[in-house]
Every structure is written in structure tokens, then in C-alpha cells.
Design a protein around this motif. Structure first.
Motif, PDB file in Angstrom:
ATOM      1  N   MET A  86     -44.987 -41.464 -84.919  1.00  0.00           N
ATOM      2  CA  MET A  86     -46.167 -41.751 -84.477  1.00  0.00           C
ATOM      3  C   MET A  86     -46.640 -43.125 -84.318  1.00  0.00           C
ATOM      4  O   MET A  86     -47.078 -43.443 -83.272  1.00  0.00           O
ATOM      5  N   ALA A  87     -46.660 -43.851 -85.194  1.00  0.00           N
ATOM      6  CA  ALA A  87     -46.230 -46.002 -84.780  1.00  0.00           C
ATOM      7  C   ALA A  87     -45.243 -45.586 -83.986  1.00  0.00           C
ATOM      8  O   ALA A  87     -45.878 -46.670 -82.999  1.00  0.00           O
ATOM      9  N   CYS A  88     -44.136 -45.047 -83.586  1.00  0.00           N
ATOM     10  CA  CYS A  88     -43.463 -45.981 -82.772  1.00  0.00           C
ATOM     11  C   CYS A  88     -43.725 -45.116 -81.767  1.00  0.00           C
ATOM     12  O   CYS A  88     -43.965 -46.072 -80.532  1.00  0.00           O
ATOM     13  N   ILE A  89     -44.979 -43.892 -81.458  1.00  0.00           N
ATOM     14  CA  ILE A  89     -45.392 -43.565 -80.234  1.00  0.00           C
ATOM     15  C   ILE A  89     -46.058 -44.934 -79.522  1.00  0.00           C
ATOM     16  O   ILE A  89     -46.809 -45.536 -78.532  1.00  0.00           O
ATOM     17  N   ASP A  90     -46.953 -45.308 -80.494  1.00  0.00           N
ATOM     18  CA  ASP A  90     -47.788 -46.776 -80.039  1.00  0.00           C
ATOM     19  C   ASP A  90     -47.220 -47.599 -79.806  1.00  0.00           C
ATOM     20  O   ASP A  90     -47.661 -48.699 -79.903  1.00  0.00           O
ATOM     21  N   TYR A  91     -46.266 -47.801 -79.972  1.00  0.00           N
ATOM     22  CA  TYR A  91     -44.887 -48.613 -80.156  1.00  0.00           C
ATOM     23  C   TYR A  91     -44.286 -48.886 -79.041  1.00  0.00           C
ATOM     24  O   TYR A  91     -43.961 -49.665 -78.274  1.00  0.00           O
ATOM     25  N   GLY A  92     -44.664 -47.770 -77.838  1.00  0.00           N
ATOM     26  CA  GLY A  92     -44.009 -47.691 -76.661  1.00  0.00           C
ATOM     27  C   GLY A  92     -42.878 -46.551 -76.666  1.00  0.00           C
ATOM     28  O   GLY A  92     -42.367 -46.043 -75.530  1.00  0.00           O
ATOM     29  N   TYR A  93     -42.238 -46.255 -77.823  1.00  0.00           N
ATOM     30  CA  TYR A  93     -41.239 -45.097 -77.694  1.00  0.00           C
ATOM     31  C   TYR A  93     -41.138 -43.775 -77.680  1.00  0.00           C
ATOM     32  O   TYR A  93     -42.453 -43.602 -77.519  1.00  0.00           O
TER      33      TYR A  93
ATOM     34  N   LEU B 270     -37.361 -35.889 -82.136  1.00  0.00           N
ATOM     35  CA  LEU B 270     -36.778 -37.467 -82.098  1.00  0.00           C
ATOM     36  C   LEU B 270     -37.065 -38.500 -81.321  1.00  0.00           C
ATOM     37  O   LEU B 270     -37.724 -38.751 -80.169  1.00  0.00           O
ATOM     38  N   VAL B 271     -36.944 -39.659 -81.913  1.00  0.00           N
ATOM     39  CA  VAL B 271     -37.725 -40.944 -81.591  1.00  0.00           C
ATOM     40  C   VAL B 271     -36.388 -41.950 -80.695  1.00  0.00           C
ATOM     41  O   VAL B 271     -35.432 -41.466 -80.946  1.00  0.00           O
ATOM     42  N   GLU B 272     -36.538 -42.108 -79.510  1.00  0.00           N
ATOM     43  CA  GLU B 272     -35.766 -42.636 -78.821  1.00  0.00           C
ATOM     44  C   GLU B 272     -35.293 -44.598 -78.576  1.00  0.00           C
ATOM     45  O   GLU B 272     -37.001 -44.518 -77.975  1.00  0.00           O
TER      46      GLU B 272
ATOM     47  N   GLY C 162     -32.290 -51.257 -68.848  1.00  0.00           N
ATOM     48  CA  GLY C 162     -33.634 -51.867 -69.079  1.00  0.00           C
ATOM     49  C   GLY C 162     -34.328 -51.235 -68.305  1.00  0.00           C
ATOM     50  O   GLY C 162     -36.064 -51.828 -68.850  1.00  0.00           O
ATOM     51  N   SER C 163     -34.321 -50.127 -67.479  1.00  0.00           N
ATOM     52  CA  SER C 163     -35.365 -49.780 -67.493  1.00  0.00           C
ATOM     53  C   SER C 163     -35.959 -48.777 -68.687  1.00  0.00           C
ATOM     54  O   SER C 163     -37.268 -48.505 -68.526  1.00  0.00           O
ATOM     55  N   MET C 164     -35.334 -48.254 -69.536  1.00  0.00           N
ATOM     56  CA  MET C 164     -36.010 -47.836 -70.601  1.00  0.00           C
ATOM     57  C   MET C 164     -36.630 -48.947 -70.976  1.00  0.00           C
ATOM     58  O   MET C 164     -38.061 -48.618 -71.830  1.00  0.00           O
ATOM     59  N   VAL C 165     -36.041 -50.211 -71.707  1.00  0.00           N
ATOM     60  CA  VAL C 165     -37.174 -50.920 -72.223  1.00  0.00           C
ATOM     61  C   VAL C 165     -38.253 -51.149 -71.495  1.00  0.00           C
ATOM     62  O   VAL C 165     -39.788 -51.859 -72.283  1.00  0.00           O
ATOM     63  N   ALA C 166     -38.438 -51.637 -70.349  1.00  0.00           N
ATOM     64  CA  ALA C 166     -39.879 -51.600 -69.110  1.00  0.00           C
ATOM     65  C   ALA C 166     -40.507 -50.902 -69.356  1.00  0.00           C
ATOM     66  O   ALA C 166     -41.632 -51.401 -69.424  1.00  0.00           O
ATOM     67  N   ALA C 167     -39.924 -49.056 -69.839  1.00  0.00           N
ATOM     68  CA  ALA C 167     -40.791 -47.988 -69.642  1.00  0.00           C
ATOM     69  C   ALA C 167     -41.158 -48.527 -71.541  1.00  0.00           C
ATOM     70  O   ALA C 167     -43.126 -47.735 -71.181  1.00  0.00           O
ATOM     71  N   VAL C 168     -40.661 -48.897 -72.619  1.00  0.00           N
ATOM     72  CA  VAL C 168     -41.254 -48.798 -73.865  1.00  0.00           C
ATOM     73  C   VAL C 168     -42.516 -49.889 -73.962  1.00  0.00           C
ATOM     74  O   VAL C 168     -43.547 -49.897 -74.104  1.00  0.00           O
ATOM     75  N   GLU C 169     -42.119 -51.571 -73.262  1.00  0.00           N
ATOM     76  CA  GLU C 169     -43.286 -51.831 -73.164  1.00  0.00           C
ATOM     77  C   GLU C 169     -44.440 -51.945 -72.592  1.00  0.00           C
ATOM     78  O   GLU C 169     -45.618 -52.127 -72.863  1.00  0.00           O
ATOM     79  N   LYS C 170     -44.763 -51.247 -71.358  1.00  0.00           N
ATOM     80  CA  LYS C 170     -45.519 -50.865 -70.487  1.00  0.00           C
ATOM     81  C   LYS C 170     -46.165 -49.221 -71.437  1.00  0.00           C
ATOM     82  O   LYS C 170     -47.357 -49.382 -71.917  1.00  0.00           O
ATOM     83  N   ARG C 171     -45.825 -48.925 -71.979  1.00  0.00           N
ATOM     84  CA  ARG C 171     -46.697 -47.670 -72.832  1.00  0.00           C
ATOM     85  C   ARG C 171     -46.865 -48.029 -74.147  1.00  0.00           C
ATOM     86  O   ARG C 171     -47.933 -47.285 -74.982  1.00  0.00           O
ATOM     87  N   ARG C 172     -46.757 -49.333 -74.614  1.00  0.00           N
ATOM     88  CA  ARG C 172     -47.193 -50.279 -75.752  1.00  0.00           C
ATOM     89  C   ARG C 172     -48.367 -50.074 -76.238  1.00  0.00           C
ATOM     90  O   ARG C 172     -48.979 -51.405 -75.045  1.00  0.00           O
ATOM     91  N   ASP C 173     -49.177 -49.245 -76.856  1.00  0.00           N
ATOM     92  CA  ASP C 173     -50.773 -49.558 -77.932  1.00  0.00           C
ATOM     93  C   ASP C 173     -50.313 -50.991 -78.572  1.00  0.00           C
ATOM     94  O   ASP C 173     -51.507 -51.497 -78.894  1.00  0.00           O
ATOM     95  N   THR C 174     -49.809 -51.108 -79.119  1.00  0.00           N
ATOM     96  CA  THR C 174     -49.807 -52.680 -79.824  1.00  0.00           C
ATOM     97  C   THR C 174     -48.542 -53.322 -80.557  1.00  0.00           C
ATOM     98  O   THR C 174     -47.084 -53.167 -79.948  1.00  0.00           O
TER      99      THR C 174
END
Length: 650
Positions: free
Chosen positions: A492-499, A527-529, A628-640
Motif C-alpha cells: 500500500m505504501a508502494c502505491i502511495d509512492y507511485g509504483y 506484484l509491485v512493479e 524514462g516513461s515509467m519513472v515519469a508515471a511513478v513521479e506523477k502518481r506519487r502522493d508522498t
């Protein structure tokens, strides 16, 4: 402690954080597996069993003849002042004659052995010496006339030949061969469930998988023949059954077989008549339950990586790189990918700190006497490292990668690279030995003889993004998928972090298609990606190097560098290879053994070039643009912005 039970009857008592090999998915040709802590397993999960079909016969106590006689005794024998073997049915004369022959061959008869006919009409063979043999294996206790016949640990710790004979004798007397519409099966019935579990383990050591069905018949009174034309009530014990089916039948016939002629002929005829190709054994078991099972004083050392051992037939995790018996090893690990190759003082400090951390634990006093004795005779420590490949790339640059791609040839440049690798390894080993020995001398402790190792490091390497141990990474950039229970706090923390999180490979719909929604009620695991980039991925020219093409001989050569110049235990090593590389690698290993170059052992892993054969693998190589696109998506989703704050908030 927890107790694991499977639907097939296997049992194992272990700590909740001990890892077992879970089958996350399988096709007709391939199984996909990963290490999972026992406490994280769920009912219905599949775990791996050991496949010993190609295991070479082993030495040990007992002959095949002794095994057959004791198997026959446990099956239909009676113990009084001596041992009495009973044989029934149409083949009783042949079976009794074989018993006499084997008793005399095994010198378990002081004179000619007689075959007697019991009042019921069946044949009996008596032997005082066979009872004494049974006592020596703990099947019965001395001076007790009548008692249950147990399959003891001593019987399981016998030779390959004894295993064959014992199982043949037991199945000769108690098994039935059945041909049914749904297939052929061999069934062994016993009132003692623990005996069947021991038989299951012994069969599995010979490559034969079986299942146990407890309580097939309840205990109680039944009308049985008492004399001609009369039925009288008799109390009968409950019955449990062990069943062998699928292609295990052919293996049973080839490795064990029946000496009882009617059963042997019946099995051979059924196998010949059954034209359909039997279902191949996959050597897996389905978890029934993981239940708390008390508290014990244990020394539980969790070592990440692929080392394994056989635990009641189940593939269990173990530290196989430290040599010893009745011992515990103090382990530490240096993450070389975090060190500057040009800063020798920093490297010395890191290995000195790792050495002191394990040396200090030599002051610990074990409660177990056998561990105290082992510590006194041979104190063992192990200073390991991970990320050595990353370290070398930072030290030597892209030319070192290109040399790897060429197979690490013995060119002038190659010899220089090897000399520099060896210089680092020898320096670190010297620091470790000097630090530990100085500490032991000051504390009046016995010096360990062996202080350096490379342990399996797959899990801990993820903490710093290191390539495991000495191994190359899977690629410069890849998706790392980590399995969690659904709704696990860390996930759940991984989701909040954007993964991103997806359902596991085992979560499918009614048509067998993988689920896509991690919050689907049918989903049980996540599975956390995590998009991952190695620390040197952006060095000029590094992207042009195809790590997947590194040869098996190049990998083995790098392993031998570590083994020769650093390790004094063993270096955990997995060499990935293709079919065409088998002969060359085998010849190189033979030369290392022949020339006493320090080779210990390596695991071999087949390489598959088609990455699309199965989705959602633990490692999936990706290119720079995808990363690069995956990292950008992670940063966009990141809540913490702080992952650890996210874990505490869940």
C-alpha cells in the motif's frame, strides 16, 4: 514456529520467515518460481518438491535384501520373541521362498530356515535374527514382546539399495494395483499415518511423488469371517491410504517394482494397455494450511538467494555456501556498488566494519551443546559482498564491459583487467583476515580459519540497487516485480509512492486469463512493479552492450576470480547458459577440478531468449525510453515524498 501441511500429505515444521520455493505459474514446459516466506503462503498456493529422478545412488547403511525383509515385516509381519513373516494368496509359496533365500543371504538365519503353514492356510517364515535387525533400526524396542511397528528415522537414513528393497517388500505385502476409468494407481493402506508419511518421503527420494488420503476408513466394528459360514463382529483400525499415479507409476516399476509376481504382472499389463501418455509429474504440492505450532529456541539465519535443501521433500531455503556441520555462521555483507573504486581507504573501512560485526558475535555463547563444541573446534564467520560487477564497471569503464562481451579473452588488455580485479579482491581479503584475527587475539578467542564468502544476495541487493554478489545484472534497465499479499501495508505504501501494482501470475479469471485489476475480489496477491536502472547504465557506450549475450565461460571465469582471490568458504554462483555452451563449460569445470584451481560449485540456469513466453516475470528487461516513461508515471502518481513515512501511515 508454524506447521505447514499440504493437500498431498506433506508436513514441515519451520519458522514463519523460513523461505520455501513457491510456484507462481507454470506452462506445459516451464515452471516459474520464487522464494516466499512460509508465513506469507496461503492455502491453495503451490510449492516445489524436489525431483530426484536423476539422482545417483547413494551409499549408506543396509542392503537391498535387508530392506526387503524389513519392509515385508512392517507390511504383514508379526513380532513376538522373534519375527514372523506372513504370506497369503496364490503367490505365497514364491514369496515365502524368497524370504528364506534373503534371510540366508543376509546371514539372518543360523541354520536352514523352515516355511510353516499357519492354521488359516497361509505360509509363515520365522527368524530371531530378523527381530534383532528390526531392533537395531528402532522399529521395535528390545525386551518388549508385542508393540507397533514404526518406520523410524534410522530406516530413512539408509542406502539407496536399502530404500529400494524396503519399499518393494512393503508394497509386495500391502499394496494393491488398480486400473480404473480415470487411470491406473497403486494404493498402500496403513493404520499408522506417520508410517505413510515416512513412505512418502522415501519414495520421493527415489523420484516418485505420491499423495496421502487420511481417514479413508474410520475405526470401528465390522463383521468379518470368523470361521466357515460365520460372521462375527471385530474391531478394526482406521485406515489411511497412499496413492501413486500418473508417470510416477512407470518410475515405480523401473526403480522399485514388485517382487510379488501377480502384482508385477498386473501392473505391467495395465501400463501396456493404457495407451494414453501419462500425465507428467510436476513435483509440486498445494498448501492446505499454515498454522502456529508453538515456540522453540532457534537460531534462524535468513540468507537471501537460491541456495536450497530438501526438507521432508519440500524445496527449502538454506545457506549452502558456508562449509561445516552442527554450526552457525555469523554473516555480514559489503555493498560494493556504494563505494568509490578510487577510494581505497573507504573500501578498507567498509570491509573492516563488516569484519568487526561478525567477529564480535564470536563472543556469543550457544545454549546447544553441539553448537558450543562446533564453535570451539572451528569458529566460522563470513564477510560477503554484493555489487562487485557494478564496482568493476565504475572502476574500469565501458572497455571492461566490451571485454566481457568478447568473452573475457586472455589478451594483453584482458590480463591487465584480471590483475586489477585480483588486486581489489586480495586487498579486501587481507583486510578481513587481519581485522578478525587482531580482534580474536585481543579478546582471547580462537581465530576462524575461514572468514570470507560470497553468500546468496538477491534480496538484500535490492536495498541498494546492486547486482547480486559477483553476478552481472539482468539488464541495464528492467522492471523488478516483487510479490506481496493483497493489501499488504508495504505494498500500500508502494502505491502511495507511485509504483504500479498488478495481480500476480496465479490470479486468473474463469477462462484462465490474468486479472488486471489488483482490487478485483478474485485477486489474492500483488506484484509491485519497480522500474530499475543500474548505477552505470548511462555511462557512454554502456547501452550498446548486450548483457544477455555474456557467455557462460565468461561468467565462470569471473566466478573463479572471486573464488581464487577472495573467498575461503564458497562463492555463491549461478551461471546462465544456452544449450550450445554446455560442453565447453563442462570441460572448463573439469579442468578446474583436475588442476586444483579452487573450484567449489556453481548452479546452472538455462537462458531463454524469448522474453514474451510468460508475462509478469520477476525481472523484465526494458529500454531507456520505457524506463524514462515509467519513472515519469511513478513521479506523477506519487502522493508522498518519503516512502518510510508512507509505510508508517498505512
Amino acid at each position: 514456529m508454524v506447521k505447514l501441511t499440504t493437500e498431498e500429505g506433506h508436513e514441515l515444521r519451520l519458522t514463519a520467515n523460513h523461505k520455501l520455493l513457491k510456484v507462481i505459474a507454470q506452462t506445459q514446459q516451464t515452471q516459474y518460481r520464487e522464494w516466499v516466506e512460509a508465513g506469507d503462503l496461503q492455502p491453495g498456493d503451490r510449492i516445489s518438491l524436489h525431483n530426484h529422478r536423476h539422482l545417483s545412488p547413494w551409499e549408506g547403511r543396509g542392503s537391498e535384501a535387508e530392506g526387503w525383509l524389513l519392509g515385508s515385516l512392517i507390511g504383514e509381519g508379526v513380532l513376538s520373541e522373534g519375527a514372523l513373516l506372513n504370506y497369503w494368496g496364490e503367490s505365497q509359496a514364491e514369496m515365502a521362498a524368497q524370504a528364506v533365500t534373503l534371510l540366508e543371504r543376509s546371514q539372518l538365519a543360523k541354520g536352514p530356515t523352515a516355511i510353516a503353514q499357519a492354521p488359516s492356510g497361509h505360509l509363515q517364515v520365522a527368524s530371531l535374527e530378523l527381530r534383532q535387525l528390526a531392533e537395531s533400526y528402532g522399529i521395535i524396542q528390545p525386551d518388549i514382546i508385542q508393540q507397533p511397528k514404526a518406520i523410524t528415522p534410522a530406516l530413512e537414513q539408509t542406502s539407496y539399495d536399502f530404500h529400494q528393497g524396503f519399499l518393494r517388500g512393503l508394497f509386495d505385502t500391502q499394496a494393491t494395483v488398480q486400473g480404473q476409468p480415470d487411470g491406473i494407481r497403486i494404493t498402500l493402506a496403513q493404520p499408522d499415518l506417520s508410517n505413510l508419511q515416512a513412505v512418502q518421503r522415501m519414495l520421493l527420494r527415489l523420484g516418485i511423488s505420491s499423495s496421502i488420503h487420511p481417514g479413508r476408513r474410520a475405526a470401528g466394528e465390522r463383521l468379518l469371517d470368523h470361521k466357515p459360514w460365520a460372521l462375527q463382529p471385530h474391531f478394526t483400525q482406521g485406515r489411511h491410504e497412499l496413492v501413486i499415479c500418473h508417470d510416477n507409476l512407470q518410475h515405480f516399476a523401473a526403480v522399485i517394482g514388485f517382487a510379488e509376481p501377480i502384482k508385477a504382472e498386473h501392473l505391467a499389463r495395465l501400463l501396456q494397455m493404457h495407451q494414453i501418455q501419462p500425465q507428467p509429474e510436476r513435483f509440486t504440492a498445494r498448501v492446505r494450511a499454515i498454522a502456529p505450532d508453538g515456540i522453540e529456541p532457534v537460531y534462524d539465519c535468513t540468507v537471501p538467494g537460491p541456495a536450497r535443501f530438501d526438507a521432508n521433500g519440500i524445496v527449502a531455503h538454506n545457506c549452502g555456501e558456508i562449509i561445516g556441520a552442527n554450526f552457525h555462521c555469523n554473516l555480514s555483507e559489503v555493498h560494493l556498488n556504494r563505494l568509490d573504486p578510487e577510494n581505497l581507504e573507504e573500501q578498507d573501512d567498509a570491509f573492516r566494519a563488516a569484519a568487526l560485526s561478525v567477529a564480535a558475535l564470536l563472543n556469543h555463547e550457544f545454549l546447544e551443546e553441539r553448537y558450543r563444541q562446533s564453535r570451539e573446534l572451528d569458529p566460522i564467520v563470513g564477510v560477503s559482498f554484493t555489487g562487485f560487477f557494478d564496482f568493476c564497471v565504475h572502476a574500469f569503464g565501458t572497455p571492461w564491459l566490451n571485454w566481457w562481451e568478447a568473452g573475457r579473452p586472455e589478451t594483453a588488455q584482458g590480463q591487465e583487467f584480471k590483475a586489477q580485479e585480483a588486486a581489489f579482491l586480495n586487498r579486501w581479503q587481507k583486510v578481513v583476515h587481519q581485522t578478525i584475527w587482531d580482534y580474536c587475539d585481543r579478546q582471547d578467542l580462537r581465530r576462524p580459519n575461514r572468514c570470507t564468502t560470497v553468500q546468496p544476495a538477491g534480496t538484500k541487493s535490492l536495498l541498494t540497487g546492486a547486482s547480486s554478489g559477483w553476478h552481472p545484472p539482468k539488464a541495464q534497465r528492467f522492471i523488478r516485480r516483487i510479490t506481496f499479499r493483497k493489501n499488504d501495508p508495504v505494498a500500500m505504501a508502494c502505491i502511495d509512492y507511485g509504483y504500479s501494482v498488478v495481480p500476480s501470475q496465479s490470479d486468473k479469471d474463469e477462462k484462465g486469463n490474468l486479472l488486471d485489476d489488483p482490487f478485483d475480489p478474485r485477486c489474492t496477491e500483488w506484484l509491485v512493479e519497480i522500474p530499475t536502472e543500474v548505477s552505470w547504465a548511462n555511462l557512454p557506450g554502456a547501452d550498446q552492450v548486450d548483457i544477455s549475450q555474456f557467455s557462460a565461460l565468461a561468467q565462470f571465469d569471473f566466478y573463479m576470480q572471486v573464488q581464487k582471490h577472495y573467498t575461503r568458504h564458497n562463492t555463491s554462483a549461478t551461471v546462465e547458459l544456452r544449450e550450445g555452451e554446455v560442453t565447453g563449460l563442462a570441460e572448463r569445470i573439469h579442468d578446474c577440478i583436475q588442476n586444483d584451481e579452487g573450484y567449489m560449485s556453481v548452479a546452472l540456469l538455462a537462458r531463454f531468449d524469448d522474453l514474451q513466453t510468460f508475462p509478469r516475470l520477476p525481472f523484465e528487461p526494458i529500454d531507456q525510453a520505457t524506463y524514462g516513461s515509467m519513472v515519469a508515471a511513478v513521479e506523477k502518481r506519487r502522493d508522498t515524498a518519503d516512502f518510510f513515512d508512507g509505510v508508517e501511515a498505512v
